[in-house]
Design an enzyme around this catalytic site. Sequence first.
Site, short mmCIF file in Angstrom:
data_model
loop_
_atom_site.label_atom_id
_atom_site.label_comp_id
_atom_site.label_asym_id
_atom_site.label_seq_id
_atom_site.Cartn_x
_atom_site.Cartn_y
_atom_site.Cartn_z
N TYR A 1 25.53 -1.87 -24.41
CA TYR A 1 23.96 -1.98 -24.72
C TYR A 1 23.49 -3.20 -24.07
CZ TYR A 1 23.54 2.71 -26.63
OH TYR A 1 23.71 4.25 -27.06
N HIS B 1 27.58 9.10 -24.45
CA HIS B 1 26.06 9.90 -24.56
C HIS B 1 24.87 9.11 -24.21
CE1 HIS B 1 26.40 6.93 -27.96
NE2 HIS B 1 24.92 6.84 -28.06
N HIS C 1 20.72 9.10 -25.20
CA HIS C 1 19.86 9.20 -26.05
C HIS C 1 18.67 9.81 -25.34
CE1 HIS C 1 21.49 6.91 -29.45
NE2 HIS C 1 22.08 6.26 -28.32
N ARG D 1 31.90 6.14 -30.82
CA ARG D 1 30.96 6.74 -30.15
C ARG D 1 31.25 7.56 -28.71
NH1 ARG D 1 26.06 7.71 -31.12
NH2 ARG D 1 27.00 9.94 -31.15
N TYR E 1 31.96 3.74 -26.97
CA TYR E 1 31.96 2.43 -27.53
C TYR E 1 32.48 2.43 -28.88
CZ TYR E 1 27.22 3.45 -28.81
OH TYR E 1 26.04 3.98 -29.24
O1 LIG Z 1 22.60 5.08 -36.46
C1 LIG Z 1 23.51 4.25 -36.43
O2 LIG Z 1 23.98 3.52 -37.22
C2 LIG Z 1 23.89 4.57 -34.97
C3 LIG Z 1 25.28 3.75 -34.78
C4 LIG Z 1 25.77 3.92 -33.30
C5 LIG Z 1 25.03 4.77 -32.36
O3 LIG Z 1 25.81 4.98 -31.15
C6 LIG Z 1 23.91 5.40 -32.65
O4 LIG Z 1 23.36 6.33 -31.98
C7 LIG Z 1 23.48 5.46 -34.12
#
Ligand SMILES: O=C(O)c1ccc(O)c(O)c1
Length: 249
Positions: free
Chosen positions: A115, A167, A169, A164, A154
């Site tokens: 990111y 994905h 968001h 993860r 990642y």
């Molecule tokens: O809420 C979290 O901690 C969290 C961590 C990693 C992610 O990719 C996410 O979408 C949320």
Amino acid sequence: MSERPNRKPETGAFFARDRAWHAPALTPGYKTSVLRAPQRALLSLDGTISEITGPVFGHSIIGELDNDLILNYARPGESAIGERIIVHGRVLDERGKPVAGALVEFWQANAGGRYRHKKETYLAAIDPNFGGCGRAITDEEGRYHFRTVRPGAYPWPNGVNDWRPAHIHFSIFGHGFAQRLITQMYFEGDPMIWKCPIVGTIPDKAAIEQLIAPLDWGNTIPMDSRAYKFDIVLRGRRSTMFENRLEGN
Ligand SMILES: O=C(O)c1ccc(O)c(O)c1
């Protein structure tokens, strides 16, 4: 999609939250949920008139490249690195009717799973030509689309070796800023989905499957991009699983 015969009838304007469909607030396998989960009984507050009716956003806020993550952060003549994809779908209400004029925002990691964020710690490289954010407004048929690169998976500091899955968001705004729903889209065929502790908080397999966008071969652009289709259902029996869904929304 599975039938859920035990659900309450959907009558009137109020759609009660289906607790078997949405993830519970406290899920210790997803560590940060422990501190985030409410410690007291929930209160239900009615929306105020000003929350329901305004402020509203104007359609003129959308720029020409807002739905093109391949170019919207890139230097002139350059583009983001990664597998080029189109993501498209419709925003629908509980009766399958299109929701026009909804603001759909999306954000994601780059093709390496990194990111663009000050607090990001993953060692994968930043792509100087990829910002990772975009937005679109649904048309009369409830349709949205954007172009991007497929995000990488990642690792994240949850368990010893948690990753993860790839994905994207999504945030969907209704006509007032108080009407906001947030979810994540996954990619068909990704084995990482079933290893993810955040996905694992969703109790119903059908709710997870509804977050997985199928490869949409018919909308592939030859020699250019593959397509994925992700429909978002705001409420009702076929509702998309939303991370922040509130009582009655
Ligand atoms: O809420 C979290 O901690 C969290 C961590 C990693 C992610 O990719 C996410 O979408 C949320």
